[in-house]
Motif scaffolding. Structure first.
Motif, PDB file in Angstrom:
ATOM      1  N   LEU A 196       0.829  -1.206   0.000  1.00 29.97           N
ATOM      2  CA  LEU A 196       0.000   0.000   0.000  1.00 29.97           C
ATOM      3  C   LEU A 196       0.859   1.249   0.000  1.00 29.97           C
ATOM      4  N   ARG A 197       0.309   2.319  -0.579  1.00 30.42           N
ATOM      5  CA  ARG A 197       1.005   3.584  -0.671  1.00 30.42           C
ATOM      6  C   ARG A 197       0.096   4.717  -0.190  1.00 30.42           C
ATOM      7  N   ARG A 198       0.706   5.828   0.126  1.00 26.31           N
ATOM      8  CA  ARG A 198      -0.046   6.993   0.570  1.00 26.31           C
ATOM      9  C   ARG A 198      -1.086   7.383  -0.482  1.00 26.31           C
ATOM     10  N   THR A 220       4.517   1.663   7.324  1.00 28.35           N
ATOM     11  CA  THR A 220       5.816   1.580   7.989  1.00 28.35           C
ATOM     12  C   THR A 220       6.121   0.138   8.386  1.00 28.35           C
ATOM     13  N   THR A 221       7.400  -0.146   8.511  1.00 31.53           N
ATOM     14  CA  THR A 221       7.867  -1.441   9.006  1.00 31.53           C
ATOM     15  C   THR A 221       8.794  -1.186  10.183  1.00 31.53           C
ATOM     16  N   HIS A 222       8.558  -1.892  11.278  1.00 25.80           N
ATOM     17  CA  HIS A 222       9.300  -1.633  12.512  1.00 25.80           C
ATOM     18  C   HIS A 222       9.809  -2.931  13.128  1.00 25.80           C
ATOM     19  N   PRO A 223      11.068  -2.956  13.574  1.00 23.71           N
ATOM     20  CA  PRO A 223      11.536  -4.101  14.347  1.00 23.71           C
ATOM     21  C   PRO A 223      10.626  -4.299  15.562  1.00 23.71           C
ATOM     22  N   LYS A 224      10.391  -5.541  15.904  1.00 27.22           N
ATOM     23  CA  LYS A 224       9.460  -5.796  16.998  1.00 27.22           C
ATOM     24  C   LYS A 224       9.946  -5.263  18.336  1.00 27.22           C
ATOM     25  N   ASN A 225      11.256  -5.086  18.470  1.00 26.96           N
ATOM     26  CA  ASN A 225      11.768  -4.525  19.717  1.00 26.96           C
ATOM     27  C   ASN A 225      11.804  -3.003  19.703  1.00 26.96           C
ATOM     28  N   GLY A 254      -9.649  12.272  15.795  1.00 31.33           N
ATOM     29  CA  GLY A 254     -10.706  11.900  14.869  1.00 31.33           C
ATOM     30  C   GLY A 254     -10.635  10.424  14.548  1.00 31.33           C
ATOM     31  N   PRO A 255     -11.475   9.934  13.638  1.00 34.25           N
ATOM     32  CA  PRO A 255     -11.458   8.526  13.268  1.00 34.25           C
ATOM     33  C   PRO A 255     -10.209   8.166  12.460  1.00 34.25           C
ATOM     34  N   GLU A 256      -9.485   7.171  12.905  1.00 33.16           N
ATOM     35  CA  GLU A 256      -8.330   6.666  12.171  1.00 33.16           C
ATOM     36  C   GLU A 256      -8.363   5.144  12.171  1.00 33.16           C
ATOM     37  N   LEU A 257      -7.484   4.563  11.369  1.00 31.64           N
ATOM     38  CA  LEU A 257      -7.446   3.114  11.211  1.00 31.64           C
ATOM     39  C   LEU A 257      -6.014   2.634  11.196  1.00 31.64           C
ATOM     40  N   ARG A 258      -5.772   1.495  11.814  1.00 29.73           N
ATOM     41  CA  ARG A 258      -4.469   0.836  11.778  1.00 29.73           C
ATOM     42  C   ARG A 258      -4.664  -0.604  11.300  1.00 29.73           C
ATOM     43  N   LEU A 259      -3.864  -1.016  10.344  1.00 26.77           N
ATOM     44  CA  LEU A 259      -3.829  -2.401   9.883  1.00 26.77           C
ATOM     45  C   LEU A 259      -2.456  -2.960  10.223  1.00 26.77           C
ATOM     46  N   ARG A 279      10.918 -10.725  11.910  1.00 23.82           N
ATOM     47  CA  ARG A 279      11.619  -9.792  12.782  1.00 23.82           C
ATOM     48  C   ARG A 279      10.880  -8.461  12.970  1.00 23.82           C
ATOM     49  N   SER A 280       9.894  -8.200  12.126  1.00 26.37           N
ATOM     50  CA  SER A 280       9.274  -6.869  12.126  1.00 26.37           C
ATOM     51  C   SER A 280       7.760  -6.951  12.050  1.00 26.37           C
ATOM     52  N   ASN A 281       7.129  -5.795  12.171  1.00 24.53           N
ATOM     53  CA  ASN A 281       5.699  -5.638  11.952  1.00 24.53           C
ATOM     54  C   ASN A 281       5.467  -4.581  10.882  1.00 24.53           C
ATOM     55  N   VAL A 282       4.541  -4.833   9.995  1.00 27.95           N
ATOM     56  CA  VAL A 282       4.083  -3.858   9.002  1.00 27.95           C
ATOM     57  C   VAL A 282       2.835  -3.180   9.555  1.00 27.95           C
ATOM     58  N   VAL A 283       2.823  -1.847   9.545  1.00 30.93           N
ATOM     59  CA  VAL A 283       1.696  -1.086  10.054  1.00 30.93           C
ATOM     60  C   VAL A 283       1.239  -0.094   8.996  1.00 30.93           C
ATOM     61  N   VAL A 284      -0.049  -0.154   8.667  1.00 32.25           N
ATOM     62  CA  VAL A 284      -0.652   0.814   7.761  1.00 32.25           C
ATOM     63  C   VAL A 284      -1.425   1.830   8.604  1.00 32.25           C
ATOM     64  N   PHE A 285      -1.116   3.100   8.411  1.00 33.87           N
ATOM     65  CA  PHE A 285      -1.818   4.195   9.090  1.00 33.87           C
ATOM     66  C   PHE A 285      -2.794   4.814   8.085  1.00 33.87           C
ATOM     67  N   ALA A 286      -4.029   5.016   8.482  1.00 31.66           N
ATOM     68  CA  ALA A 286      -4.995   5.644   7.577  1.00 31.66           C
ATOM     69  C   ALA A 286      -5.881   6.597   8.357  1.00 31.66           C
ATOM     70  N   ARG A 287      -6.294   7.678   7.679  1.00 34.68           N
ATOM     71  CA  ARG A 287      -7.180   8.677   8.274  1.00 34.68           C
ATOM     72  C   ARG A 287      -8.531   8.662   7.568  1.00 34.68           C
TER      73      ARG A 287
END
Length: 223
Positions: free
Chosen positions: A150-152, A174-179, A192-197, A212-220
């Motif tokens: 996914l992209r902005r 974004t992708t983040h190391p689990k630690n 306001g209303p937001e969403l995380r996947l 090793r990581s988690n992928v997180v999608v931020f959406a408004r």
């Protein structure tokens, strides 16, 4: 109540990252229960681990009025549509098991996404959270396999039980190391209303049997 929800969110990260093989993904039994609620720091949301999140600071009156107008009533999500990655899936509610651990969708490639029902529903004020498997050992790609693509600006639609749809626009992926998971950004207060996947991702650690990581999608909320 918000702290209790936030504490439970932290367990999702461990759930989403456990796998059986380089293609595998399984849920371990005996996940630790949610941590005890801490005393909130004064005046502001603390920059601290998720389990230490404080109550959000109320918005200024003029901004609060705008948020209220844009907020939908609570209604459970039933379907998730993301045209950019050709994703169309049912959504099931997940909560806590009897032992106090987080429940998850079934471990199948065709398993739906899971909405953590103790959090806001999509369209309510706050960050709604949907989780899903990235793949399975036996069947390969699962519901959130293409989430990292996914992209902005990509659109997300969440159909709700009341017949309405909450529409969102991706703001970042974004992708983040689990630690080093950004708990404040993912679960912190929003105006306001937001969403995380959320799913697992990054490279696979064979020695640990997990990503090793988690992928997180931020959406408004879409205008």
């Amino acid at each position: 109540m918000r702290d209790r929800r936030a504490a439970a969110f932290a367990l999702l990260l461990a759930v989403l990252g456990t796998v059986t093989t380089a293609m595998g993904f399984r849920i371990e039994d005996g996940l630790p229960p949610p941590v005890a609620e801490p005393e909130p720091p004064p005046a502001a949301f603390a920059s601290a681990p998720l389990s230490e999140a404080a109550e959000p600071v109320p918005a200024p009156p003029s901004r609060a009025a705008a948020v209220k107008k844009d907020t939908m009533k609570r209604s459970a999500p039933v379907r998730l549509d993301i045209p950019a990655i050709k994703l169309r899936t049912p959504v099931t509610a997940v909560g806590l098991r009897r032992d106090g651990t987080i429940d998850v969708p079934p471990l199948r490639a065709d398993a739906p996404a899971g909405w953590y029902k103790n959090a806001p529903s999509p369209g309510e004020s706050g960050a709604a959270v949907l989780v899903g498997h990235v793949d399975t050992a036996r069947e390969g790609p699962a519901v959130f396999y293409r989430l990292r693509e996914l992209r902005r600006g990509d659109r997300i639609s969440v159909r709700r039980t009341d017949g309405t749809a909450a529409e969102f626009v991706v703001s970042k992926v974004t992708t983040h190391p689990k630690n080093d998971f950004p708990s404040d950004d993912v679960y912190g207060p929003v105006d306001g209303p937001e969403l995380r996947l959320i799913t697992c991702g990054g490279t696979f650690d064979r020695s640990q049997g997990s990503y090793r990581s988690n992928v997180v999608v931020f959406a408004r909320r879409a205008p």
